[in-house]
Design a protein around this motif. Sequence first.
Motif, mmCIF file in Angstrom:
data_model
loop_
_atom_site.group_PDB
_atom_site.id
_atom_site.type_symbol
_atom_site.label_atom_id
_atom_site.label_comp_id
_atom_site.label_asym_id
_atom_site.label_seq_id
_atom_site.Cartn_x
_atom_site.Cartn_y
_atom_site.Cartn_z
ATOM 1 N N THR A 45 0.815 -1.204 0.000
ATOM 2 C CA THR A 45 0.000 0.000 0.000
ATOM 3 C C THR A 45 0.852 1.259 0.000
ATOM 4 O O THR A 45 0.412 2.325 -0.477
ATOM 5 N N GLU A 46 2.021 1.169 0.552
ATOM 6 C CA GLU A 46 2.901 2.327 0.630
ATOM 7 C C GLU A 46 3.952 2.257 -0.472
ATOM 8 O O GLU A 46 4.546 1.206 -0.715
ATOM 9 N N ARG A 47 4.181 3.397 -1.115
ATOM 10 C CA ARG A 47 5.241 3.484 -2.127
ATOM 11 C C ARG A 47 6.584 3.713 -1.451
ATOM 12 O O ARG A 47 6.671 4.354 -0.406
ATOM 13 N N LEU A 48 7.627 3.229 -2.072
ATOM 14 C CA LEU A 48 8.974 3.396 -1.528
ATOM 15 C C LEU A 48 9.593 4.644 -2.154
ATOM 16 O O LEU A 48 9.690 4.758 -3.381
ATOM 17 N N PRO A 49 10.015 5.626 -1.345
ATOM 18 C CA PRO A 49 10.646 6.831 -1.918
ATOM 19 C C PRO A 49 12.084 6.554 -2.352
ATOM 20 O O PRO A 49 12.810 5.826 -1.662
ATOM 21 N N VAL A 50 12.443 7.117 -3.470
ATOM 22 C CA VAL A 50 13.817 7.000 -3.992
ATOM 23 C C VAL A 50 14.293 8.415 -4.340
ATOM 24 O O VAL A 50 13.607 9.158 -5.067
ATOM 25 N N VAL A 51 15.449 8.817 -3.821
ATOM 26 C CA VAL A 51 16.001 10.166 -4.068
ATOM 27 C C VAL A 51 17.168 10.053 -5.046
ATOM 28 O O VAL A 51 18.123 9.298 -4.786
ATOM 29 N N PHE A 52 17.083 10.803 -6.140
ATOM 30 C CA PHE A 52 18.188 10.890 -7.104
ATOM 31 C C PHE A 52 18.940 12.208 -6.863
ATOM 32 O O PHE A 52 18.341 13.302 -6.859
ATOM 33 N N LYS A 53 20.238 12.108 -6.621
ATOM 34 C CA LYS A 53 21.080 13.281 -6.381
ATOM 35 C C LYS A 53 22.246 13.300 -7.368
ATOM 36 O O LYS A 53 22.736 12.243 -7.766
ATOM 37 N N GLY A 54 22.640 14.517 -7.730
ATOM 38 C CA GLY A 54 23.795 14.667 -8.623
ATOM 39 C C GLY A 54 24.311 16.105 -8.613
ATOM 40 O O GLY A 54 23.610 17.035 -8.207
ATOM 41 N N LYS A 55 25.500 16.244 -9.013
ATOM 42 C CA LYS A 55 26.119 17.580 -9.105
ATOM 43 C C LYS A 55 26.656 17.788 -10.517
ATOM 44 O O LYS A 55 27.470 16.997 -11.000
ATOM 45 N N GLY A 56 26.152 18.859 -11.172
ATOM 46 C CA GLY A 56 26.607 19.135 -12.522
ATOM 47 C C GLY A 56 27.940 19.871 -12.538
ATOM 48 O O GLY A 56 28.110 20.886 -11.839
ATOM 49 N N LEU A 57 28.863 19.316 -13.251
ATOM 50 C CA LEU A 57 30.182 19.947 -13.417
ATOM 51 C C LEU A 57 30.240 20.569 -14.807
ATOM 52 O O LEU A 57 30.214 19.871 -15.812
ATOM 53 N N GLY A 58 30.300 21.963 -14.857
ATOM 54 C CA GLY A 58 30.308 22.670 -16.139
ATOM 55 C C GLY A 58 31.694 22.722 -16.761
ATOM 56 O O GLY A 58 32.682 22.202 -16.237
ATOM 57 N N PRO A 59 31.788 23.431 -17.899
ATOM 58 C CA PRO A 59 33.071 23.586 -18.580
ATOM 59 C C PRO A 59 34.052 24.359 -17.699
ATOM 60 O O PRO A 59 33.676 25.325 -17.016
ATOM 61 N N ALA A 60 35.299 23.955 -17.707
ATOM 62 C CA ALA A 60 36.335 24.588 -16.885
ATOM 63 C C ALA A 60 37.125 25.562 -17.736
ATOM 64 O O ALA A 60 38.246 25.278 -18.176
ATOM 65 N N ALA A 61 36.529 26.750 -18.025
ATOM 66 C CA ALA A 61 37.184 27.770 -18.847
ATOM 67 C C ALA A 61 37.633 28.919 -17.961
ATOM 68 O O ALA A 61 36.887 29.379 -17.093
ATOM 69 N N VAL A 62 38.887 29.409 -18.189
ATOM 70 C CA VAL A 62 39.437 30.525 -17.415
ATOM 71 C C VAL A 62 40.227 31.421 -18.358
ATOM 72 O O VAL A 62 40.732 30.978 -19.403
ATOM 73 N N PHE A 63 40.316 32.716 -17.983
ATOM 74 C CA PHE A 63 41.180 33.665 -18.699
ATOM 75 C C PHE A 63 42.555 33.686 -18.062
ATOM 76 O O PHE A 63 42.706 33.406 -16.861
ATOM 77 N N SER A 64 43.539 34.043 -18.871
ATOM 78 C CA SER A 64 44.906 34.127 -18.339
ATOM 79 C C SER A 64 45.050 35.290 -17.371
ATOM 80 O O SER A 64 45.966 35.312 -16.557
ATOM 81 N N TYR A 65 44.158 36.281 -17.467
ATOM 82 C CA TYR A 65 44.133 37.403 -16.531
ATOM 83 C C TYR A 65 42.694 37.608 -16.097
ATOM 84 O O TYR A 65 41.771 37.558 -16.907
ATOM 85 N N ASP A 66 42.530 37.858 -14.819
ATOM 86 C CA ASP A 66 41.207 38.271 -14.346
ATOM 87 C C ASP A 66 41.051 39.781 -14.466
ATOM 88 O O ASP A 66 39.976 40.267 -14.810
ATOM 89 N N VAL A 67 42.112 40.486 -14.164
ATOM 90 C CA VAL A 67 42.104 41.948 -14.231
ATOM 91 C C VAL A 67 43.345 42.382 -15.004
ATOM 92 O O VAL A 67 44.457 41.932 -14.701
ATOM 93 N N LEU A 68 43.131 43.246 -16.005
ATOM 94 C CA LEU A 68 44.252 43.763 -16.803
ATOM 95 C C LEU A 68 44.260 45.287 -16.662
ATOM 96 O O LEU A 68 43.349 45.970 -17.110
ATOM 97 N N ASP A 69 45.301 45.780 -15.980
ATOM 98 C CA ASP A 69 45.467 47.226 -15.795
ATOM 99 C C ASP A 69 46.375 47.733 -16.917
ATOM 100 O O ASP A 69 47.576 47.452 -16.924
ATOM 101 N N VAL A 70 45.783 48.448 -17.878
ATOM 102 C CA VAL A 70 46.552 48.892 -19.047
ATOM 103 C C VAL A 70 47.229 50.242 -18.823
ATOM 104 O O VAL A 70 47.946 50.725 -19.698
ATOM 105 N N GLY A 71 46.981 50.874 -17.664
ATOM 106 C CA GLY A 71 47.643 52.147 -17.374
ATOM 107 C C GLY A 71 47.096 53.293 -18.215
ATOM 108 O O GLY A 71 45.912 53.349 -18.553
ATOM 109 N N ASP A 72 47.993 54.197 -18.597
ATOM 110 C CA ASP A 72 47.594 55.362 -19.397
ATOM 111 C C ASP A 72 47.542 55.000 -20.870
ATOM 112 O O ASP A 72 48.485 54.417 -21.415
#
Length: 582
Positions: free
Chosen positions: A104-131
């Motif tokens: 009479t009772e249904r059995l609960p089942v939990v599906f868990k997961g963690k999505g891992l996205g593309p690992a893209a990065v820039f060579s600089y996060d901040v570029l101070d070009v000065g004057d």
Amino acid sequence: PSLLGGSGHPKSAAAALAAGHGGDESEDEEDILASKLAAVGREVKAASAAVLHDRMLFQDPNFSVANPEGAVAPHSETEVTVQFTPDYTREYEVLAYLEVQGRTERLPVVFKGKGLGPAAVFSYDVLDVGDTFVNTLHQYEVELQNRGKIDVHYQLTPPSTPFGHKFTFEPAIGHLAGGDIQVIRVKLLSDLLGPFDEAFTWTIKGSSTPLVLQFKGHVCGPSFEVDTDVIDYGIVSYGFRYTKELMLSNTSDIPMHFSWRVPEDEQMSPREMQVLPQRGTILPHGKQRVSLEFVPHTVQKYTAHHLVLDIPKVADNQLTVAIRGECAVPRITLNNPVLEFGECYVRYPYKQSMRLSNPSKLPAKFEVVPQDEGSMGLAAYTVEPSSGGVPAMSEQVIEVALTTHTLGRVQLPVRVRIVGSKGFPLEFPIDARSIGPHLLFGPAGASTAELGSATAVAFDKAEVLETHTRMIQMHNPCWIPADCKLFIEGKHSAFSVEPREIHVQPGETVIAKVSVCMDDTRLFSDVLHALVFEGADVSIPLSATGTGNILLCEEVRGGMLECSHQFVGRPFQRDLVIHNLG
């Protein structure tokens, strides 16, 4: 057993009718309502059938079960394959139920997961070009690295800030395989000045967190220097051109565009100030000599004028140089109060000089006021030069050419205006006496020095009834031609003259013939008039005394009477006719 999800409940026909239709007592409305009620009933019946046939198996966009239902033999087990397909880099959790027949009772089942996205990065996060320099292209390179094993699809989100639009990225959209590196070329070309701090967002497909590439710096204009801050002309003369120079130096590493203006002079007509060159370009660390020409047209002190430097497409009013000066008009005098011409032959041009003296240290300009048209019938004058300048501490000679048109005394005012002066023009009168031509008379063969304004023609004693002639010499010593009419005063005179009208050019001598034919042995006298046009009436006395016989016999020739051949001893007679011509 069956792996189940949730189910919905269809809306009843009565509820649908209550929500969509209202009652109406008319027959047409009842027919329409009945038709729609039948249609809704069919829809409800179809939906109810679909619910009865739906087995309510598990469904989810990120988790899927390969065999969601089946049978398990006693004392055995079966393997169920669950596939996880994340959309973004985050944690996922879904609740499912396992329905087992007989329970009479249904059995609960939990599906868990963690999505891992593309690992893209820039060579600089901040570029101070000065004057960076305005309107100058600056280029930079940034590496976009894919450190993961899945492909990266990237795209730049268009910037919305003023400085953000001055950046361009190549490529702004693309694809990177696992482990690849993409060089992003960044170009900055700004016409805005000032500091900037721009964060550019890059969308990575499959990642909920975008990449941010930050640029910091300062856009500055070209730097420059001038060698003066004040242009001082001192005291200047009205209407003359004065020039001052300054040196504009480009101390930056980029070309400098410049444009000069004098705001206070822009509304003047004519313009008083002109910059040469008014605009141009100076190469890096180059120099440009700039001349400011000043032609004052207002007697005043110049204390509010400024020379302003603009840098086109960058900014205005980048430099202001004060302009100082004072405009004045020197006092000019005449060396003579009256310009005397003396006697002038009518319609013959004469020239006299007048001096304009300038005792001041400033030059002056003058203009001769045109002659009044009403006085041109009396005489006309021209002045050379009619305009010009009088140097400082010096004089200017002007030459006045006068031509009279009527006889008599001539007085005309000549006015000289000093340009810029608010006083009355300088004025000096022309004084002249206009005269006509005159002739000198004398006997033919006399020298010019022996001629006079009048003479007398005396024939002395002359035979009557014969024509006697005397020649009169008439000389024109004037600078203009003379027209003369000759006539004898007496109405029935023994004297006559030829020609009756003569035209004598300047310096020319002509001969007139005076004749007399007397018919009596007495003294004859008369007057020869020489009427010179626009000149004097010269009277020349004429006199002659007749001698001889006034009786004439035509048969007597040479004192002899011709009788031809006659017989001797025979009387001969001939009639003689004697005429008295006196």
